[in-house]
Design an enzyme around this catalytic site. Structure first.
Site, PDB file in Angstrom:
ATOM      1  N   ASN A 101      -3.906  19.176 -15.261  1.00 60.02           N
ATOM      2  CA  ASN A 101      -3.123  18.813 -14.080  1.00 60.02           C
ATOM      3  C   ASN A 101      -1.699  19.344 -14.231  1.00 60.02           C
ATOM      4  O   ASN A 101      -1.174  19.405 -15.341  1.00 60.02           O
ATOM      5  CB  ASN A 101      -3.081  17.278 -13.974  1.00 60.02           C
ATOM      6  CG  ASN A 101      -2.296  16.788 -12.776  1.00 60.02           C
ATOM      7  OD1 ASN A 101      -2.426  17.315 -11.670  1.00 60.02           O
ATOM      8  ND2 ASN A 101      -1.475  15.763 -12.988  1.00 60.02           N
ATOM      9  N   HIS A 103       2.048  18.312 -13.128  1.00 65.52           N
ATOM     10  CA  HIS A 103       2.751  17.123 -12.618  1.00 65.52           C
ATOM     11  C   HIS A 103       4.245  17.438 -12.529  1.00 65.52           C
ATOM     12  O   HIS A 103       4.825  17.997 -13.467  1.00 65.52           O
ATOM     13  CB  HIS A 103       2.510  15.934 -13.560  1.00 65.52           C
ATOM     14  CG  HIS A 103       3.213  14.697 -13.096  1.00 65.52           C
ATOM     15  ND1 HIS A 103       2.733  13.906 -12.069  1.00 65.52           N
ATOM     16  CD2 HIS A 103       4.377  14.135 -13.488  1.00 65.52           C
ATOM     17  CE1 HIS A 103       3.572  12.917 -11.852  1.00 65.52           C
ATOM     18  NE2 HIS A 103       4.570  13.028 -12.700  1.00 65.52           N
ATOM     19  N   SER A 130       5.271  19.304 -15.992  1.00 63.82           N
ATOM     20  CA  SER A 130       4.395  19.249 -17.165  1.00 63.82           C
ATOM     21  C   SER A 130       3.002  19.684 -16.761  1.00 63.82           C
ATOM     22  O   SER A 130       2.533  19.350 -15.669  1.00 63.82           O
ATOM     23  CB  SER A 130       4.284  17.799 -17.686  1.00 63.82           C
ATOM     24  OG  SER A 130       5.554  17.222 -17.918  1.00 63.82           O
ATOM     25  N   ASP A 139      -1.558  10.371 -15.376  1.00 64.20           N
ATOM     26  CA  ASP A 139      -0.469  11.243 -15.847  1.00 64.20           C
ATOM     27  C   ASP A 139      -0.103  11.002 -17.313  1.00 64.20           C
ATOM     28  O   ASP A 139       1.050  11.159 -17.703  1.00 64.20           O
ATOM     29  CB  ASP A 139       0.781  11.074 -14.946  1.00 64.20           C
ATOM     30  CG  ASP A 139       0.505  11.498 -13.516  1.00 64.20           C
ATOM     31  OD1 ASP A 139      -0.325  12.395 -13.297  1.00 64.20           O
ATOM     32  OD2 ASP A 139       1.123  10.909 -12.604  1.00 64.20           O
TER      33      ASP A 139
HETATM   34  C1  GRF Z   1       3.320  20.135  -6.787  1.00 65.28           C
HETATM   35  O1  GRF Z   1       4.674  19.812  -6.973  1.00 65.28           O
HETATM   36  C2  GRF Z   1       2.465  19.395  -7.767  1.00 65.28           C
HETATM   37  O2  GRF Z   1       3.019  19.290  -9.041  1.00 65.28           O
HETATM   38  C3  GRF Z   1       2.405  18.042  -7.105  1.00 65.28           C
HETATM   39  O3  GRF Z   1       2.233  18.318  -5.735  1.00 65.28           O
HETATM   40  C4  GRF Z   1       2.803  19.585  -5.458  1.00 65.28           C
HETATM   41  C5  GRF Z   1       1.727  20.439  -4.896  1.00 65.28           C
HETATM   42  O4  GRF Z   1       2.196  21.651  -4.413  1.00 65.28           O
HETATM   43  N1  GRF Z   1       1.402  17.186  -7.692  1.00 65.28           N
HETATM   44  P1  GRF Z   1       1.205  22.807  -4.001  1.00 65.28           P
HETATM   45  O5  GRF Z   1       0.098  22.214  -3.122  1.00 65.28           O
HETATM   46  O6  GRF Z   1       0.653  23.447  -5.242  1.00 65.28           O
HETATM   47  O7  GRF Z   1       2.060  23.754  -3.212  1.00 65.28           O
END
Ligand code: GRF
Length: 209
Positions: A101, A103, A130, A139
């Site tokens: 993932n 995050h 991360s 997370d």
């Molecule tokens: C990213 O900031 C990711 O870390 C978070 O949601 C956002 C998703 O952006 N969980 P995208 O859909 O990849 O543009």
């Protein structure tokens, strides 16, 4: 050839970063039919599937359908890239050690949602993102890589999010590449990546030349 399945819920800019880094994304699965990232995947000739969580009575039946959609593409690695559903322990165990993932915080600070506003409210001077392996606790899995950005005096959650997102787009493809190259070993909470060089003044470990 390695196979990566990416799960998304929306925009899909991290998905785009993976595809533009020429990583072997074979399928994209979204829990939302209107996720913009689905259109991008289709344009690039990548298989897409929608498993709409609203069509399932409970988390277990949704996760079973999701696992079926993922398994249809026999992935070596499953990447959550802006996938906004909490997964059941059964789903997480099924892909143990091959579920990653990205995050938008420097974990373990700010798990969960609204990380940029929370970093500002806490007065953090450094924030970031991360990449971690997914475990049953939200997370909290072993951290693969992190990138840090400064928090500026006039930042809003939006300006800070944009600065962090640029780093997500570097970090996630690097982490996926290291995994596919077989350079990662998970040892408890710690992930060792062989043959990377992290300089003391750098924010992101780089592959050795
Ligand atoms: C990213 O900031 C990711 O870390 C978070 O949601 C956002 C998703 O952006 N969980 P995208 O859909 O990849 O543009």
């Amino acid at each position: 050839m390695a196979r990566v399945v990416v799960l998304i819920s929306g925009r899909g800019s991290n998905l785009r970063a993976l595809v533009e880094a020429a990583l072997p994304v074979v399928a994209v699965v979204s829990n939302r039919p209107d996720a913009a990232g689905l259109g991008f995947a289709a344009e690039r000739g990548i298989a897409t599937a929608v498993v709409d969580h609203k069509a399932y009575a409970d988390r277990d039946s949704f996760d079973t359908a999701l696992a079926n959609a993922v398994d249809a593409h026999a992935p070596d690695l499953v990447v959550l890239a802006g996938f906004m559903r909490v997964l059941t322990p059964g789903f997480v165990r099924r892909y143990a050690g091959r579920l990653m993932n990205v995050h938008p915080s420097l974990l373990p600070a700010f798990p969960g949602l609204d990380t940029h506003a929370r970093a500002l409210a806490a007065g953090s001077k450094l924030h970031g993102c991360s990449v971690h392996f997914v475990t049953e606790a939200l997370d909290e899995g072993p951290i693969v890589a992190q990138a840090a950005v400064p928090v500026l005096d006039d930042d809003s959650p939006e300006t800070l999010a944009a600065r962090v997102l640029r780093q997500e787009h570097r970090l996630l493809p690097a982490a996926v590449r290291w995994f596919l190259e077989g350079r990662m070993a998970i040892n408890g909470a710690r992930v060792r990546v062989r043959d990377t060089v992290a300089h003391a003044d750098d924010t992101l470990a780089e592959p050795a030349p």
